[in-house]
Design a protein around this motif. Structure first.
Motif, PDB file in Angstrom:
ATOM      1  N   ALA A  14       9.480   3.542  16.880  1.00  0.00           N
ATOM      2  CA  ALA A  14       8.920   3.988  18.195  1.00  0.00           C
ATOM      3  C   ALA A  14       8.079   5.302  17.792  1.00  0.00           C
ATOM      4  O   ALA A  14       6.940   5.703  18.563  1.00  0.00           O
ATOM      5  CB  ALA A  14      10.105   4.311  18.899  1.00  0.00           C
ATOM      6  N   GLU A  15       8.361   5.752  16.949  1.00  0.00           N
ATOM      7  CA  GLU A  15       7.607   7.358  16.318  1.00  0.00           C
ATOM      8  C   GLU A  15       7.220   7.080  14.742  1.00  0.00           C
ATOM      9  O   GLU A  15       8.031   7.499  13.952  1.00  0.00           O
ATOM     10  CB  GLU A  15       8.281   8.455  16.414  1.00  0.00           C
ATOM     11  CG  GLU A  15       8.552   8.678  18.231  1.00  0.00           C
ATOM     12  CD  GLU A  15       9.329  10.013  18.187  1.00  0.00           C
ATOM     13  OE1 GLU A  15       8.561  11.085  17.834  1.00  0.00           O
ATOM     14  OE2 GLU A  15      10.363   9.981  18.931  1.00  0.00           O
ATOM     15  N   PRO A  16       6.157   6.254  14.484  1.00  0.00           N
ATOM     16  CA  PRO A  16       5.802   5.968  12.920  1.00  0.00           C
ATOM     17  C   PRO A  16       5.621   7.510  12.263  1.00  0.00           C
ATOM     18  O   PRO A  16       6.010   7.504  11.099  1.00  0.00           O
ATOM     19  CB  PRO A  16       4.549   5.394  12.947  1.00  0.00           C
ATOM     20  CG  PRO A  16       4.546   4.702  14.494  1.00  0.00           C
ATOM     21  CD  PRO A  16       5.013   5.456  15.291  1.00  0.00           C
ATOM     22  N   ALA A  17       5.160   8.321  12.930  1.00  0.00           N
ATOM     23  CA  ALA A  17       5.022   9.919  12.275  1.00  0.00           C
ATOM     24  C   ALA A  17       6.372  10.400  11.690  1.00  0.00           C
ATOM     25  O   ALA A  17       6.416  10.944  10.838  1.00  0.00           O
ATOM     26  CB  ALA A  17       4.262  10.883  13.394  1.00  0.00           C
ATOM     27  N   VAL A  18       7.326  10.201  12.726  1.00  0.00           N
ATOM     28  CA  VAL A  18       8.584  10.821  12.412  1.00  0.00           C
ATOM     29  C   VAL A  18       9.327   9.870  11.320  1.00  0.00           C
ATOM     30  O   VAL A  18       9.603  10.463  10.212  1.00  0.00           O
ATOM     31  CB  VAL A  18       9.699  10.503  13.474  1.00  0.00           C
ATOM     32  CG1 VAL A  18      11.144  10.848  13.169  1.00  0.00           C
ATOM     33  CG2 VAL A  18       9.480  11.233  14.597  1.00  0.00           C
ATOM     34  N   VAL A  19       9.054   8.566  11.262  1.00  0.00           N
ATOM     35  CA  VAL A  19       9.388   7.709   9.931  1.00  0.00           C
ATOM     36  C   VAL A  19       8.513   8.024   8.702  1.00  0.00           C
ATOM     37  O   VAL A  19       9.312   8.261   7.522  1.00  0.00           O
ATOM     38  CB  VAL A  19       9.399   6.099  10.301  1.00  0.00           C
ATOM     39  CG1 VAL A  19       9.412   5.378   8.976  1.00  0.00           C
ATOM     40  CG2 VAL A  19      10.151   5.870  11.329  1.00  0.00           C
ATOM     41  N   ALA A  20       7.426   8.427   8.950  1.00  0.00           N
ATOM     42  CA  ALA A  20       6.633   8.788   7.690  1.00  0.00           C
ATOM     43  C   ALA A  20       6.937  10.199   7.378  1.00  0.00           C
ATOM     44  O   ALA A  20       7.032  10.339   6.037  1.00  0.00           O
ATOM     45  CB  ALA A  20       4.886   8.853   8.193  1.00  0.00           C
ATOM     46  N   GLY A  21       7.173  11.199   8.368  1.00  0.00           N
ATOM     47  CA  GLY A  21       7.917  12.421   7.678  1.00  0.00           C
ATOM     48  C   GLY A  21       9.161  12.098   6.920  1.00  0.00           C
ATOM     49  O   GLY A  21       9.350  12.972   6.093  1.00  0.00           O
ATOM     50  N   GLN A  33       0.775  -0.998  -0.047  1.00  0.00           N
ATOM     51  CA  GLN A  33      -0.099   0.096   0.032  1.00  0.00           C
ATOM     52  C   GLN A  33       0.888   1.157   0.135  1.00  0.00           C
ATOM     53  O   GLN A  33       0.410   2.090  -0.730  1.00  0.00           O
ATOM     54  CB  GLN A  33      -0.993   0.164   1.142  1.00  0.00           C
ATOM     55  CG  GLN A  33      -2.154  -1.145   0.847  1.00  0.00           C
ATOM     56  CD  GLN A  33      -2.862  -0.959   2.170  1.00  0.00           C
ATOM     57  OE1 GLN A  33      -2.751  -1.195   3.388  1.00  0.00           O
ATOM     58  NE2 GLN A  33      -4.311  -0.631   2.062  1.00  0.00           N
ATOM     59  N   LEU A  34       1.848   1.229   0.664  1.00  0.00           N
ATOM     60  CA  LEU A  34       2.879   2.384   0.789  1.00  0.00           C
ATOM     61  C   LEU A  34       3.625   2.634  -0.646  1.00  0.00           C
ATOM     62  O   LEU A  34       3.613   3.785  -1.072  1.00  0.00           O
ATOM     63  CB  LEU A  34       3.912   2.169   1.847  1.00  0.00           C
ATOM     64  CG  LEU A  34       3.446   2.539   3.428  1.00  0.00           C
ATOM     65  CD1 LEU A  34       4.538   2.052   4.444  1.00  0.00           C
ATOM     66  CD2 LEU A  34       3.375   4.013   3.583  1.00  0.00           C
ATOM     67  N   ALA A  35       3.897   1.425  -1.365  1.00  0.00           N
ATOM     68  CA  ALA A  35       4.518   1.580  -2.620  1.00  0.00           C
ATOM     69  C   ALA A  35       3.481   2.197  -3.530  1.00  0.00           C
ATOM     70  O   ALA A  35       3.608   3.034  -4.257  1.00  0.00           O
ATOM     71  CB  ALA A  35       4.942   0.310  -3.066  1.00  0.00           C
ATOM     72  N   VAL A  72       2.662   3.229   7.668  1.00  0.00           N
ATOM     73  CA  VAL A  72       4.175   3.261   8.173  1.00  0.00           C
ATOM     74  C   VAL A  72       3.919   2.324   9.568  1.00  0.00           C
ATOM     75  O   VAL A  72       4.840   1.463   9.870  1.00  0.00           O
ATOM     76  CB  VAL A  72       4.904   4.368   8.375  1.00  0.00           C
ATOM     77  CG1 VAL A  72       6.099   4.474   9.223  1.00  0.00           C
ATOM     78  CG2 VAL A  72       5.414   4.929   6.925  1.00  0.00           C
ATOM     79  N   ALA A  73       3.072   2.643  10.314  1.00  0.00           N
ATOM     80  CA  ALA A  73       3.001   1.844  11.849  1.00  0.00           C
ATOM     81  C   ALA A  73       2.653   0.450  11.526  1.00  0.00           C
ATOM     82  O   ALA A  73       3.317  -0.069  12.223  1.00  0.00           O
ATOM     83  CB  ALA A  73       1.848   2.776  12.362  1.00  0.00           C
ATOM     84  N   HIS A  76      13.355   3.414   4.607  1.00  0.00           N
ATOM     85  CA  HIS A  76      12.518   3.833   5.652  1.00  0.00           C
ATOM     86  C   HIS A  76      11.919   2.596   6.182  1.00  0.00           C
ATOM     87  O   HIS A  76      11.455   2.670   7.366  1.00  0.00           O
ATOM     88  CB  HIS A  76      11.681   4.912   4.942  1.00  0.00           C
ATOM     89  CG  HIS A  76      12.289   6.120   4.797  1.00  0.00           C
ATOM     90  ND1 HIS A  76      12.954   6.743   5.665  1.00  0.00           N
ATOM     91  CD2 HIS A  76      12.557   6.440   3.242  1.00  0.00           C
ATOM     92  CE1 HIS A  76      13.445   7.885   4.901  1.00  0.00           C
ATOM     93  NE2 HIS A  76      13.103   7.677   3.585  1.00  0.00           N
ATOM     94  N   LEU A  77      11.763   1.472   5.479  1.00  0.00           N
ATOM     95  CA  LEU A  77      10.843   0.299   6.010  1.00  0.00           C
ATOM     96  C   LEU A  77      11.856  -0.961   6.021  1.00  0.00           C
ATOM     97  O   LEU A  77      11.255  -1.903   6.828  1.00  0.00           O
ATOM     98  CB  LEU A  77       9.808  -0.056   5.126  1.00  0.00           C
ATOM     99  CG  LEU A  77       8.853   1.084   4.536  1.00  0.00           C
ATOM    100  CD1 LEU A  77       7.928   0.679   3.659  1.00  0.00           C
ATOM    101  CD2 LEU A  77       7.904   1.794   6.030  1.00  0.00           C
ATOM    102  N   GLY A  78      12.928  -0.714   5.773  1.00  0.00           N
ATOM    103  CA  GLY A  78      13.757  -2.048   5.841  1.00  0.00           C
ATOM    104  C   GLY A  78      13.518  -2.803   4.538  1.00  0.00           C
ATOM    105  O   GLY A  78      12.503  -2.547   3.794  1.00  0.00           O
ATOM    106  N   PRO A  79      14.748  -3.775   4.099  1.00  0.00           N
ATOM    107  CA  PRO A  79      14.562  -4.450   2.932  1.00  0.00           C
ATOM    108  C   PRO A  79      13.634  -5.427   2.944  1.00  0.00           C
ATOM    109  O   PRO A  79      13.011  -6.084   4.046  1.00  0.00           O
ATOM    110  CB  PRO A  79      16.022  -4.923   2.778  1.00  0.00           C
ATOM    111  CG  PRO A  79      16.603  -5.022   4.019  1.00  0.00           C
ATOM    112  CD  PRO A  79      15.923  -3.785   4.936  1.00  0.00           C
ATOM    113  N   VAL A  80      12.869  -5.850   1.919  1.00  0.00           N
ATOM    114  CA  VAL A  80      11.813  -6.808   1.927  1.00  0.00           C
ATOM    115  C   VAL A  80      12.455  -8.099   2.466  1.00  0.00           C
ATOM    116  O   VAL A  80      13.573  -8.527   1.745  1.00  0.00           O
ATOM    117  CB  VAL A  80      11.222  -6.981   0.271  1.00  0.00           C
ATOM    118  CG1 VAL A  80      10.390  -7.939   0.242  1.00  0.00           C
ATOM    119  CG2 VAL A  80      10.633  -5.603  -0.046  1.00  0.00           C
ATOM    120  N   ALA A  81      11.608  -8.788   3.048  1.00  0.00           N
ATOM    121  CA  ALA A  81      12.223 -10.197   3.714  1.00  0.00           C
ATOM    122  C   ALA A  81      12.457 -11.303   2.681  1.00  0.00           C
ATOM    123  O   ALA A  81      11.247 -11.183   1.552  1.00  0.00           O
ATOM    124  CB  ALA A  81      11.363 -10.563   4.742  1.00  0.00           C
TER     125      ALA A  81
END
Length: 196
Positions: A145-152, A87-89, A137-138, A190-195
């Motif tokens: 710890a802070e999804p809004a910061v990662v989203a920003g 969904q993010l992609a 992102v959450a 931002h999300l880490g590599p795909v497993a």
């Protein structure tokens, strides 16, 4: 000159005219006088509905946020509901596509003076988009710890990617004719590599 309608119809026509103008000629073409001329009304008519130029620009930008928001919501409702990364992609692709195909509107939407005009309600149209991004992102990064910061940070990265791609800078720097490898790298960052 056409008869200057009363009520919302002339107001809407002025906004519609501005939306068309920004899409064809860019944000710099959005003068009150030019919008009035193209709408077929006197140059003073917009002031009845938009006392300042900034208020008309904000109303035009609101349409851009509404369109982008509708596209984003469609992606959120679409496939991949169980996969927040997908969904993010999809959301990122919508954002990048909008920036590419609505250059003038995109520029207008993110102008500081337009966004900062709090009384004009842009926060109600722009912040839900960010909230959607942060919620995804959450889900994609439950360890954050802070999804809004990662989203920003993700949004800032996407915005930079959109701008640099539009200017042709990234194509020169990294080669290629598609933004997809860069988008994959942004998501990994931002999300880490795909497993595997």
């Amino acid at each position: 000159m056409q008869q200057e309608n009363s009520g919302g119809s002339l107001r809407d026509r002025l906004i519609d005219t501005g939306v068309g103008l920004v899409d064809t000629e860019g944000a710099a073409a959005l003068s009150l006088r030019e919008i009035a001329r193209r709408a077929g009304v006197s140059h003073g008519a917009p002031r009845r509905y938009f006392p300042t130029h900034l208020e008309l620009l904000s109303a035009i930008a609101r349409r851009g946020f509404e369109e982008l928001g509708a596209r984003a919501a469609e992606v959120a409702r679409g496939g991949g509901a169980d996969d927040p990364r997908a969904q993010l992609a999809g959301l990122a692709r919508v954002y990048l596509d909008f920036a590419q195909h609505h250059r003038g509107m995109y520029e207008l939407m993110f102008r500081h003076d337009v966004l900062d005009s709090g009384e004009l309600g842009l926060r109600e149209t722009s912040l839900p988009l960010f909230a959607m991004l942060a919620a995804l992102v959450a889900k994609a990064r439950p360890d954050a710890a802070e999804p809004a910061v990662v989203a920003g940070a993700l949004w800032a990265n996407l915005h930079g990617l959109a701008q640099l791609w539009r200017w042709g800078s990234l194509q020169l720097a990294v080669g290629g004719d598609t933004v997809e490898p860069l988008l994959a790298s942004v998501l990994d960052a931002h999300l880490g590599p795909v497993a595997p």
